[in-house]
Design a protein around this motif. Sequence first.
Motif, mmCIF file in Angstrom:
data_model
loop_
_atom_site.group_PDB
_atom_site.id
_atom_site.type_symbol
_atom_site.label_atom_id
_atom_site.label_comp_id
_atom_site.label_asym_id
_atom_site.label_seq_id
_atom_site.Cartn_x
_atom_site.Cartn_y
_atom_site.Cartn_z
ATOM 1 N N ALA A 79 0.829 -1.209 0.000
ATOM 2 C CA ALA A 79 0.000 0.000 0.000
ATOM 3 C C ALA A 79 0.864 1.259 0.000
ATOM 4 C CB ALA A 79 -0.939 -0.006 1.206
ATOM 5 N N SER A 80 2.029 1.182 0.651
ATOM 6 C CA SER A 80 2.921 2.343 0.688
ATOM 7 C C SER A 80 3.431 2.692 -0.708
ATOM 8 C CB SER A 80 4.101 2.076 1.629
ATOM 9 O OG SER A 80 4.820 0.916 1.219
ATOM 10 N N THR A 81 3.717 1.656 -1.509
ATOM 11 C CA THR A 81 4.167 1.893 -2.887
ATOM 12 C C THR A 81 3.070 2.539 -3.704
ATOM 13 O OG1 THR A 81 5.684 0.015 -2.802
ATOM 14 C CG2 THR A 81 5.037 0.799 -4.979
ATOM 15 N N VAL A 82 1.846 2.041 -3.550
ATOM 16 C CA VAL A 82 0.711 2.603 -4.288
ATOM 17 C C VAL A 82 0.491 4.055 -3.886
ATOM 18 C CG1 VAL A 82 -1.754 2.415 -4.730
ATOM 19 C CG2 VAL A 82 -0.361 0.348 -4.522
ATOM 20 N N HIS A 83 0.567 4.327 -2.588
ATOM 21 C CA HIS A 83 0.366 5.698 -2.119
ATOM 22 C C HIS A 83 1.446 6.623 -2.662
ATOM 23 C CE1 HIS A 83 0.641 9.080 0.760
ATOM 24 N NE2 HIS A 83 -0.672 8.983 0.760
ATOM 25 N N ALA A 84 2.694 6.158 -2.693
ATOM 26 C CA ALA A 84 3.787 6.987 -3.217
ATOM 27 C C ALA A 84 3.565 7.310 -4.688
ATOM 28 C CB ALA A 84 5.115 6.278 -3.020
ATOM 29 N N VAL A 85 3.092 6.337 -5.459
ATOM 30 C CA VAL A 85 2.833 6.560 -6.885
ATOM 31 C C VAL A 85 1.688 7.550 -7.064
ATOM 32 C CG1 VAL A 85 2.022 5.481 -9.004
ATOM 33 C CG2 VAL A 85 3.742 4.331 -7.602
ATOM 34 N N LEU A 86 0.604 7.378 -6.298
ATOM 35 C CA LEU A 86 -0.535 8.283 -6.410
ATOM 36 C C LEU A 86 -0.158 9.707 -6.024
ATOM 37 C CD1 LEU A 86 -3.401 6.056 -4.947
ATOM 38 C CD2 LEU A 86 -2.858 6.492 -7.341
ATOM 39 N N THR A 87 0.679 9.839 -5.002
ATOM 40 C CA THR A 87 1.120 11.169 -4.590
ATOM 41 C C THR A 87 1.969 11.818 -5.675
ATOM 42 O OG1 THR A 87 1.084 10.498 -2.264
ATOM 43 C CG2 THR A 87 2.362 12.468 -2.824
ATOM 44 N N ARG A 88 2.867 11.033 -6.258
ATOM 45 C CA ARG A 88 3.733 11.549 -7.321
ATOM 46 C C ARG A 88 2.933 11.973 -8.544
ATOM 47 N NH1 ARG A 88 7.110 7.745 -7.059
ATOM 48 N NH2 ARG A 88 6.482 6.448 -8.829
ATOM 49 N N CYS A 89 1.820 11.285 -8.807
ATOM 50 C CA CYS A 89 0.967 11.593 -9.963
ATOM 51 C C CYS A 89 -0.167 12.551 -9.605
ATOM 52 C CB CYS A 89 0.388 10.309 -10.541
ATOM 53 S SG CYS A 89 1.614 9.160 -11.173
ATOM 54 N N HIS A 90 -0.155 13.108 -8.373
ATOM 55 C CA HIS A 90 -1.178 14.042 -7.906
ATOM 56 C C HIS A 90 -2.572 13.416 -7.944
ATOM 57 C CE1 HIS A 90 1.880 17.177 -8.013
ATOM 58 N NE2 HIS A 90 2.148 16.839 -9.254
ATOM 59 N N LEU A 91 -2.658 12.151 -7.557
ATOM 60 C CA LEU A 91 -3.936 11.445 -7.506
ATOM 61 C C LEU A 91 -4.202 10.875 -6.119
ATOM 62 C CD1 LEU A 91 -3.790 9.468 -10.883
ATOM 63 C CD2 LEU A 91 -5.125 11.514 -10.397
ATOM 64 N N ASN A 92 -3.477 11.366 -5.119
ATOM 65 C CA ASN A 92 -3.621 10.805 -3.778
ATOM 66 C C ASN A 92 -4.913 11.236 -3.097
ATOM 67 O OD1 ASN A 92 -2.160 13.336 -3.929
ATOM 68 N ND2 ASN A 92 -2.090 13.276 -1.702
ATOM 69 N N ARG A 93 -5.610 12.224 -3.644
ATOM 70 C CA ARG A 93 -6.898 12.652 -3.097
ATOM 71 C C ARG A 93 -7.973 12.519 -4.179
ATOM 72 N NH1 ARG A 93 -6.698 15.292 1.750
ATOM 73 N NH2 ARG A 93 -4.632 15.918 2.488
ATOM 74 N N LEU A 94 -9.135 12.034 -3.769
ATOM 75 C CA LEU A 94 -10.224 11.880 -4.730
ATOM 76 C C LEU A 94 -10.739 13.225 -5.220
ATOM 77 C CD1 LEU A 94 -12.297 8.913 -3.240
ATOM 78 C CD2 LEU A 94 -10.906 8.924 -5.317
ATOM 79 N N THR A 95 -10.446 14.300 -4.481
ATOM 80 C CA THR A 95 -10.858 15.619 -4.957
ATOM 81 C C THR A 95 -10.107 16.021 -6.221
ATOM 82 O OG1 THR A 95 -9.252 16.600 -3.407
ATOM 83 C CG2 THR A 95 -11.532 16.434 -2.674
ATOM 84 N N HIS A 96 -9.006 15.324 -6.520
ATOM 85 C CA HIS A 96 -8.258 15.605 -7.740
ATOM 86 C C HIS A 96 -8.855 14.902 -8.945
ATOM 87 C CE1 HIS A 96 -4.501 16.252 -4.976
ATOM 88 N NE2 HIS A 96 -5.394 17.210 -4.874
ATOM 89 N N ILE A 97 -9.935 14.140 -8.731
ATOM 90 C CA ILE A 97 -10.547 13.351 -9.796
ATOM 91 C C ILE A 97 -11.999 13.752 -9.936
ATOM 92 C CG2 ILE A 97 -11.045 11.022 -10.633
ATOM 93 C CD1 ILE A 97 -8.867 9.988 -8.796
ATOM 94 N N ASP A 98 -12.480 13.871 -11.166
ATOM 95 C CA ASP A 98 -13.889 14.121 -11.404
ATOM 96 C C ASP A 98 -14.682 12.881 -11.029
ATOM 97 O OD1 ASP A 98 -16.375 13.990 -13.423
ATOM 98 O OD2 ASP A 98 -15.877 16.079 -13.009
ATOM 99 N N ARG A 99 -15.615 13.000 -10.089
ATOM 100 C CA ARG A 99 -16.327 11.837 -9.583
ATOM 101 C C ARG A 99 -17.251 11.217 -10.629
ATOM 102 N NH1 ARG A 99 -15.972 11.117 -4.090
ATOM 103 N NH2 ARG A 99 -14.936 12.786 -2.940
ATOM 104 N N ALA A 100 -17.707 11.998 -11.573
ATOM 105 C CA ALA A 100 -18.633 11.473 -12.580
ATOM 106 C C ALA A 100 -17.915 10.674 -13.652
ATOM 107 C CB ALA A 100 -19.416 12.621 -13.214
ATOM 108 N N THR A 101 -16.769 11.184 -14.134
ATOM 109 C CA THR A 101 -16.068 10.541 -15.242
ATOM 110 C C THR A 101 -14.836 9.773 -14.807
ATOM 111 O OG1 THR A 101 -14.722 12.519 -15.675
ATOM 112 C CG2 THR A 101 -16.868 12.370 -16.776
#
Length: 221
Positions: A79-101
């Motif tokens: 999980a730590s690896t996944v979190h590091a990748v999401l943080t690096r790609c600016h996807l660690n928060r769902l607010t960075h993603i459009d919930r509909a699409t």
Amino acid sequence: MTAGPWRAPRNATTCPGKTAAKWARRYQDEGIGGMYDRSSRPRHQPKKTPPHVVRTIVRTRLRQRLGPIEIGAKLDLPASTVHAVLTRCHLNRLTHIDRATGEQPRRYEHARPGDLIHVDVKKLGRVPDGGGHRYVGRVQGGKNRIATVNAGHATRGTSSNPRLGTCYLHTVIDDHSRVAYVEAHADEKKETAATVLRNAVAWFAARGVTVQRVLSDNGPA
């Protein structure tokens, strides 16, 4: 910074030998330019997450909106690896993603303040002085409503139903800095909107910002 002859620091005698030798060698090879700090990031990272794994993590995040623990269990990754990748790609928060699409929001921003300002009107119901019935109850709320009208803070209607009216917030927002200029008025007529726009342009100009373009919706004003 003015370049000059290099002098050893006062505490050079207390510096570790390897560090002092490294800096002396840099000065001999590169001169003053070698004295600036450099990034400590390693040149080679053999244990770095492979690109195809990063793409799989990002794709799973965007399509299924799962968290690091769920994605790690699904892909057999820590999980730590996944979190590091999401943080690096600016996807660690769902607010960075459009919930509909499930896609990353497409945002635009003009390069300089004043290149574009947005104008709009927000309508808000007036609350009587002392609070409305939703907060203090219907009996006290009714008394507050009548007292507010009698004080001249609202429009008088019938004695049983005094009207408080609507507050129109005319907003002008700079697209680059998101700085907002707001005026509260009793209407949204075209004359009022034009006056607010002139005041906003003058307000921005007083702060060194020249307005170039204005964007609005197709409202009545």
